[in-house]
Design a protein around this motif. Sequence first.
Motif, PDB file in Angstrom:
ATOM      1  N   PRO A 187       5.584  12.900  15.230  1.00  0.00           N
ATOM      2  CA  PRO A 187       4.517  12.601  16.203  1.00  0.00           C
ATOM      3  C   PRO A 187       4.351  11.100  16.399  1.00  0.00           C
ATOM      4  O   PRO A 187       4.565  10.311  15.477  1.00  0.00           O
ATOM      5  CB  PRO A 187       3.272  13.210  15.550  1.00  0.00           C
ATOM      6  N   ASN A 188       3.970  10.714  17.605  1.00  0.00           N
ATOM      7  CA  ASN A 188       3.714   9.296  17.873  1.00  0.00           C
ATOM      8  C   ASN A 188       2.260   9.033  18.246  1.00  0.00           C
ATOM      9  O   ASN A 188       1.914   7.944  18.688  1.00  0.00           O
ATOM     10  CB  ASN A 188       4.644   8.774  18.982  1.00  0.00           C
ATOM     11  N   VAL A 189       1.418  10.044  18.073  1.00  0.00           N
ATOM     12  CA  VAL A 189      -0.018   9.900  18.331  1.00  0.00           C
ATOM     13  C   VAL A 189      -0.768  10.245  17.051  1.00  0.00           C
ATOM     14  O   VAL A 189      -0.510  11.281  16.431  1.00  0.00           O
ATOM     15  CB  VAL A 189      -0.480  10.822  19.474  1.00  0.00           C
ATOM     16  N   ASN A 190      -1.678   9.380  16.677  1.00  0.00           N
ATOM     17  CA  ASN A 190      -2.476   9.598  15.469  1.00  0.00           C
ATOM     18  C   ASN A 190      -3.739  10.382  15.832  1.00  0.00           C
ATOM     19  O   ASN A 190      -4.607   9.872  16.542  1.00  0.00           O
ATOM     20  CB  ASN A 190      -2.844   8.255  14.834  1.00  0.00           C
ATOM     21  N   ILE A 191      -3.835  11.608  15.336  1.00  0.00           N
ATOM     22  CA  ILE A 191      -4.988  12.452  15.670  1.00  0.00           C
ATOM     23  C   ILE A 191      -5.995  12.514  14.520  1.00  0.00           C
ATOM     24  O   ILE A 191      -6.904  13.347  14.535  1.00  0.00           O
ATOM     25  CB  ILE A 191      -4.529  13.879  16.045  1.00  0.00           C
ATOM     26  N   ARG A 192      -5.840  11.641  13.545  1.00  0.00           N
ATOM     27  CA  ARG A 192      -6.717  11.686  12.360  1.00  0.00           C
ATOM     28  C   ARG A 192      -8.191  11.556  12.722  1.00  0.00           C
ATOM     29  O   ARG A 192      -9.035  12.292  12.197  1.00  0.00           O
ATOM     30  CB  ARG A 192      -6.305  10.606  11.365  1.00  0.00           C
ATOM     31  N   ALA A 193      -8.533  10.630  13.603  1.00  0.00           N
ATOM     32  CA  ALA A 193      -9.944  10.413  13.943  1.00  0.00           C
ATOM     33  C   ALA A 193     -10.572  11.683  14.518  1.00  0.00           C
ATOM     34  O   ALA A 193     -11.709  12.040  14.181  1.00  0.00           O
ATOM     35  CB  ALA A 193     -10.076   9.256  14.931  1.00  0.00           C
ATOM     36  N   ALA A 194      -9.826  12.373  15.370  1.00  0.00           N
ATOM     37  CA  ALA A 194     -10.352  13.601  15.974  1.00  0.00           C
ATOM     38  C   ALA A 194     -10.548  14.689  14.925  1.00  0.00           C
ATOM     39  O   ALA A 194     -11.545  15.427  14.952  1.00  0.00           O
ATOM     40  CB  ALA A 194      -9.402  14.087  17.070  1.00  0.00           C
ATOM     41  N   LEU A 195      -9.618  14.785  13.978  1.00  0.00           N
ATOM     42  CA  LEU A 195      -9.724  15.822  12.952  1.00  0.00           C
ATOM     43  C   LEU A 195     -10.870  15.537  11.984  1.00  0.00           C
ATOM     44  O   LEU A 195     -11.584  16.456  11.563  1.00  0.00           O
ATOM     45  CB  LEU A 195      -8.397  15.937  12.198  1.00  0.00           C
ATOM     46  N   GLU A 214       0.847  -1.192   0.000  1.00  0.00           N
ATOM     47  CA  GLU A 214       0.000   0.000   0.000  1.00  0.00           C
ATOM     48  C   GLU A 214       0.883   1.243   0.000  1.00  0.00           C
ATOM     49  O   GLU A 214       1.500   1.582   1.013  1.00  0.00           O
ATOM     50  CB  GLU A 214      -0.913  -0.004   1.229  1.00  0.00           C
ATOM     51  N   ALA A 215       0.945   1.928  -1.140  1.00  0.00           N
ATOM     52  CA  ALA A 215       1.852   3.075  -1.281  1.00  0.00           C
ATOM     53  C   ALA A 215       1.531   4.189  -0.299  1.00  0.00           C
ATOM     54  O   ALA A 215       2.414   4.928   0.136  1.00  0.00           O
ATOM     55  CB  ALA A 215       1.795   3.608  -2.714  1.00  0.00           C
ATOM     56  N   GLY A 216       0.257   4.310   0.063  1.00  0.00           N
ATOM     57  CA  GLY A 216      -0.136   5.379   0.974  1.00  0.00           C
ATOM     58  C   GLY A 216       0.377   5.208   2.385  1.00  0.00           C
ATOM     59  O   GLY A 216       0.342   6.152   3.176  1.00  0.00           O
ATOM     60  N   SER A 217       0.848   4.012   2.714  1.00  0.00           N
ATOM     61  CA  SER A 217       1.315   3.775   4.082  1.00  0.00           C
ATOM     62  C   SER A 217       2.583   4.567   4.385  1.00  0.00           C
ATOM     63  O   SER A 217       2.653   5.282   5.392  1.00  0.00           O
ATOM     64  CB  SER A 217       1.567   2.282   4.305  1.00  0.00           C
ATOM     65  N   TYR A 218       3.593   4.432   3.536  1.00  0.00           N
ATOM     66  CA  TYR A 218       4.878   5.076   3.808  1.00  0.00           C
ATOM     67  C   TYR A 218       5.437   5.848   2.613  1.00  0.00           C
ATOM     68  O   TYR A 218       5.990   6.929   2.782  1.00  0.00           O
ATOM     69  CB  TYR A 218       5.913   4.026   4.237  1.00  0.00           C
ATOM     70  N   ALA A 219       5.306   5.290   1.419  1.00  0.00           N
ATOM     71  CA  ALA A 219       5.976   5.878   0.256  1.00  0.00           C
ATOM     72  C   ALA A 219       5.447   7.271  -0.072  1.00  0.00           C
ATOM     73  O   ALA A 219       6.222   8.213  -0.279  1.00  0.00           O
ATOM     74  CB  ALA A 219       5.826   4.952  -0.954  1.00  0.00           C
ATOM     75  N   TYR A 238      -1.264  16.562   6.576  1.00  0.00           N
ATOM     76  CA  TYR A 238       0.112  16.851   6.984  1.00  0.00           C
ATOM     77  C   TYR A 238       0.512  16.027   8.207  1.00  0.00           C
ATOM     78  O   TYR A 238       1.549  15.348   8.211  1.00  0.00           O
ATOM     79  CB  TYR A 238       0.236  18.348   7.277  1.00  0.00           C
ATOM     80  N   MET A 239      -0.306  16.053   9.239  1.00  0.00           N
ATOM     81  CA  MET A 239       0.033  15.349  10.472  1.00  0.00           C
ATOM     82  C   MET A 239       0.006  13.834  10.286  1.00  0.00           C
ATOM     83  O   MET A 239       0.820  13.116  10.877  1.00  0.00           O
ATOM     84  CB  MET A 239      -0.929  15.760  11.591  1.00  0.00           C
ATOM     85  N   HIS A 240      -0.918  13.350   9.461  1.00  0.00           N
ATOM     86  CA  HIS A 240      -0.962  11.901   9.246  1.00  0.00           C
ATOM     87  C   HIS A 240       0.264  11.430   8.471  1.00  0.00           C
ATOM     88  O   HIS A 240       0.792  10.342   8.746  1.00  0.00           O
ATOM     89  CB  HIS A 240      -2.237  11.507   8.499  1.00  0.00           C
ATOM     90  N   ASP A 241       0.728  12.229   7.528  1.00  0.00           N
ATOM     91  CA  ASP A 241       1.972  11.892   6.831  1.00  0.00           C
ATOM     92  C   ASP A 241       3.124  11.758   7.826  1.00  0.00           C
ATOM     93  O   ASP A 241       3.907  10.802   7.770  1.00  0.00           O
ATOM     94  CB  ASP A 241       2.312  12.973   5.803  1.00  0.00           C
ATOM     95  N   LEU A 242       3.233  12.718   8.725  1.00  0.00           N
ATOM     96  CA  LEU A 242       4.323  12.683   9.704  1.00  0.00           C
ATOM     97  C   LEU A 242       4.175  11.499  10.655  1.00  0.00           C
ATOM     98  O   LEU A 242       5.168  10.862  11.036  1.00  0.00           O
ATOM     99  CB  LEU A 242       4.361  13.994  10.492  1.00  0.00           C
ATOM    100  N   TYR A 243       2.943  11.197  11.034  1.00  0.00           N
ATOM    101  CA  TYR A 243       2.707  10.039  11.898  1.00  0.00           C
ATOM    102  C   TYR A 243       3.128   8.750  11.198  1.00  0.00           C
ATOM    103  O   TYR A 243       3.766   7.875  11.804  1.00  0.00           O
ATOM    104  CB  TYR A 243       1.233   9.979  12.287  1.00  0.00           C
ATOM    105  N   GLN A 244       2.794   8.630   9.917  1.00  0.00           N
ATOM    106  CA  GLN A 244       3.184   7.440   9.154  1.00  0.00           C
ATOM    107  C   GLN A 244       4.702   7.340   9.027  1.00  0.00           C
ATOM    108  O   GLN A 244       5.261   6.239   9.080  1.00  0.00           O
ATOM    109  CB  GLN A 244       2.540   7.471   7.769  1.00  0.00           C
ATOM    110  N   LEU A 245       5.368   8.471   8.868  1.00  0.00           N
ATOM    111  CA  LEU A 245       6.832   8.444   8.799  1.00  0.00           C
ATOM    112  C   LEU A 245       7.425   8.004  10.134  1.00  0.00           C
ATOM    113  O   LEU A 245       8.430   7.288  10.171  1.00  0.00           O
ATOM    114  CB  LEU A 245       7.363   9.826   8.404  1.00  0.00           C
TER     115      LEU A 245
END
Length: 214
Positions: free
Chosen positions: A130-138, A88-93, A198-205
């Motif tokens: 970041p080590n916390v995923n805030i996607r659900a809240a956003l 899944e390219a969206g995970s990290y790449a 933006y934040m989800h990209d950083l969380y995935q990285l």
Amino acid sequence: MLIYIVFLMIFVGVTVALYQVYEIHYNINVGNDKKLSKADKGRLKTLSDQAKTAQQNHAWADFDQMATTALGPDFNRDIALVAFAEEEAGSYAIPLLRRKRRLSFNGDTEGAKRSRITVRHLPFWKTTLPNVNIRAALIALVIVNCFLVQLLAAMTIYTISYPISTPLLAWLNEPLIVMLVIYAFIFMSLLVSKFDRYMHDLYQLGKLFNKKAV
């Protein structure tokens, strides 16, 4: 005449708010790669193909060359391989290609120690990944904004026949003010959507570098 224009704009605002909810879900599930530049889309395909070939044939030279061109000479090859070999390219790449210019390895030539990696948000502001995923809240915030837009639009119809007498809520009797508030919510949702990506990209990285560390 002005009142009709205001009501038309309120209707448009409701439509836009509903579309924003659709768009954020679409970007998460389908359209993530559409936020890449044309050049990065080409790099994504090439590096993904090269990563699979390298894993199958243990031929690293071509992949190393492409990774160096796309990510820089200091980027760790093993991390790049994990990112682009992922099904899944969206995970990290995709997050890596989008945010690579913001990453700083602080002297870690291997580029594999997550604790030494910082993100340059602004020229004067850096943080760790970041080590916390805030996607659900956003996402929830975008949905709540959409609900509030619909509620405000409904109130403009309601107050035509039943004006609100409470001083604190008297502004609901003014369609123009309600329209401005609606578009303020729409603008907020737009910013939240961009911040989420933006934040989800950083969380995935962060997950990517943790995965390599393990």
